[in-house]
Design an enzyme around this catalytic site. Structure first.
Site, mmCIF file in Angstrom:
data_model
loop_
_atom_site.group_PDB
_atom_site.id
_atom_site.type_symbol
_atom_site.label_atom_id
_atom_site.label_comp_id
_atom_site.label_asym_id
_atom_site.label_seq_id
_atom_site.Cartn_x
_atom_site.Cartn_y
_atom_site.Cartn_z
ATOM 1 N N GLU A 46 0.916 -1.476 0.422
ATOM 2 C CA GLU A 46 0.225 0.000 -0.174
ATOM 3 C C GLU A 46 0.552 1.032 0.539
ATOM 4 O OE1 GLU A 46 -2.183 -0.429 3.478
ATOM 5 O OE2 GLU A 46 -3.085 1.337 2.935
ATOM 6 N N LYS A 117 -9.690 2.356 -2.435
ATOM 7 C CA LYS A 117 -9.482 2.051 -0.733
ATOM 8 C C LYS A 117 -10.747 1.909 -0.227
ATOM 9 C CE LYS A 117 -6.878 1.166 3.792
ATOM 10 N NZ LYS A 117 -5.731 1.728 4.557
ATOM 11 N N CYS A 150 -5.636 -3.196 2.531
ATOM 12 C CA CYS A 150 -4.924 -3.303 4.321
ATOM 13 C C CYS A 150 -6.470 -3.787 5.578
ATOM 14 C CB CYS A 150 -4.008 -2.395 5.013
ATOM 15 S SG CYS A 150 -3.721 -1.872 6.361
#
Lengths: 288, 288
Positions: A46, A117, A150
């Site tokens: 990321e 995300k 994540c």
């Protein structure tokens, strides 16, 4: 082609905050090495072009780049094209005046798409806009790829929606941090979450974490590649070292072996009659 | 009262097939021992009155009993009432001409309700009717209890819907069996699934498995009690021994500690705008 064996790689590396050129150059070296070992799909961590610990929105704004027209995207697009591989790489994205914590997906024929995300963690909410591109699945000659980033891992809805769209390989650029209560003698909870989700959804996962300490925030490494059974086929990597995990997998197994016996296929066994009724009732909003 | 410490127990035991009276008598001995150690919530394994490996529907039919009017239910109801505890126990249920793989939930004031396994595993589909009582949550002075059974664990939708209804303690009667690909040196995949789900939903879990071999089917024990962090607070128990796990927990933590930082609460962070749109699209049905 779908039945062929496929080599995949998770690049665990430490980006240095704000040093985008150096970070991208290092990532390309690591991608090239993985490709030399036969990797056709490579996943980077990321935000690995810029680092993670922004202190202000303006700092994030200055480091962010448009996707795919920015310099970082162009370098990664060129690299994947030159090497004939698929690359999923975490990037700090600017789109007009909005910032996103994104992943670029690019392949042998160039730029394929962007994932933004969906679930922002902690101070990210101060800098980034929540993802607005849904949960795309990318069709390739090697199989169907999806990705998330994540904290998205903590939402079983994401894994389910990927698997239900036919995704066979989930690529996870991540910046996992220590979780309070982690017993250091046990597997990292992030790994447990990934293994359980791979198993329950019968999907392969390549999760690439970063290492190092940045502005007092440690990151936990422990990247891993997991088969559709939920068991690691490479890693977990170390907590602190840069290393590239390589595994040879067969993506067709994600769906071919999803019938666990004469009766059970976990995605088809879902009791949507029950879930939909309850989710639609709105009652639960009182409690969460 | 909600903030008080609470002792809970998972009874890992081996029922003998078809020997209902002996199995229930043994379970009551173990419940009494757990209550003497202070347990206020006790969980027994799946189908622990009859055993699991039916060879025909008629065999299951003969061993099944109505809930709560049958002899097994009445004995458990009396026991829980006498000891002033909450009991969640797996039972082979007959309702008219339908059979269910159920759990009875009974407390100090008597019978509270029934859960019927939503997701049937393997040959169970030949004998049992899929659960038709939804995913109930039971309010008690100690906290909010929910339960599900064995293969239900593999459906993150179930955990989510329990947590979203305010459940703090998930009781899991189970008959976990070996999973192909299990590395014996690693934590059982069933345990990984439970730990990940407890963590992602911030709920406590008491999972009581059986042991032993029945008609050539081995069961894997490894019962465990997990806190809302996902980490075991008791167990995993052994693979093959009868044993009762006891843990002292504080159910309020399931919801008090669900704010993981200034921004994040995993149930509130769900991107229902994205999920609902995709789940409603029906597109995914082509792929699963």
């Amino acid at each position: 082609m779908l039945e062929a064996e496929l080599i995949v790689a998770a690049v665990q590396m430490e980006p240095l905050f704000g040093q985008t050129e150096e970070n991208v150059a290092k990532s390309i070296e690591k991608i090239e090495k993985a490709a030399k070992q036969g990797a056709r799909v490579v996943v980077l961590p990321e935000l690995c072009n810029t680092g993670y610990m922004f202190q202000s929105r303006s700092e994030a704004f200055e480091l962010a780049e448009p996707v795919p027209s920015g310099a970082t995207s162009q370098l990664w697009i060129e690299t994947a094209s030159r090497l004939g591989i698929y690359l999923v790489a975490g990037i700090t994205e600017r789109d007009g005046s909005k910032l996103f914590n994104s992943a670029i997906i690019t392949g042998p024929d160039g730029y394929m798409g962007t994932y933004r995300k969906l679930h922002l963690w902690g101070d990210e909410a101060l800098y980034f806009h929540p993802g607005d591109l849904g949960i795309p699945v990318f069709d390739t000659p090697l199989g169907r790829l999806a990705c998330h980033i994540c904290y998205d891992c903590w939402f079983p809805e994401v894994w389910r929606l990927q698997a239900m769209q036919g995704a066979e390989l989930i690529c996870v650029p991540t910046n996992w941090v220590p979780i309070p209560g982690q017993d250091p003698a046990r597997e990292a909870m992030a790994n447990i979450v990934v293994m359980g989700a791979a198993h329950c959804n019968s999907v392969f996962v390549v999760a690439a974490n970063r290492t190092g300490m940045e502005r007092e925030q440690p990151f936990i490494g422990q990247s891993l590649i997991v088969s559709q059974t939920g068991w690691p086929v490479a890693g977990p990597a170390s907590v602190s070292e840069e290393e590239t995990l390589i595994a040879c997998i067969n993506l067709a197994e994600a769906r071919r072996k999803r019938n666990w016996n004469d009766f059970n296929q976990p995605l088809r066994d879902r009791r949507t009659d029950i879930y939909d009724e309850m989710l639609g009732s709105g009652l639960s909003r009182h409690w969460i």
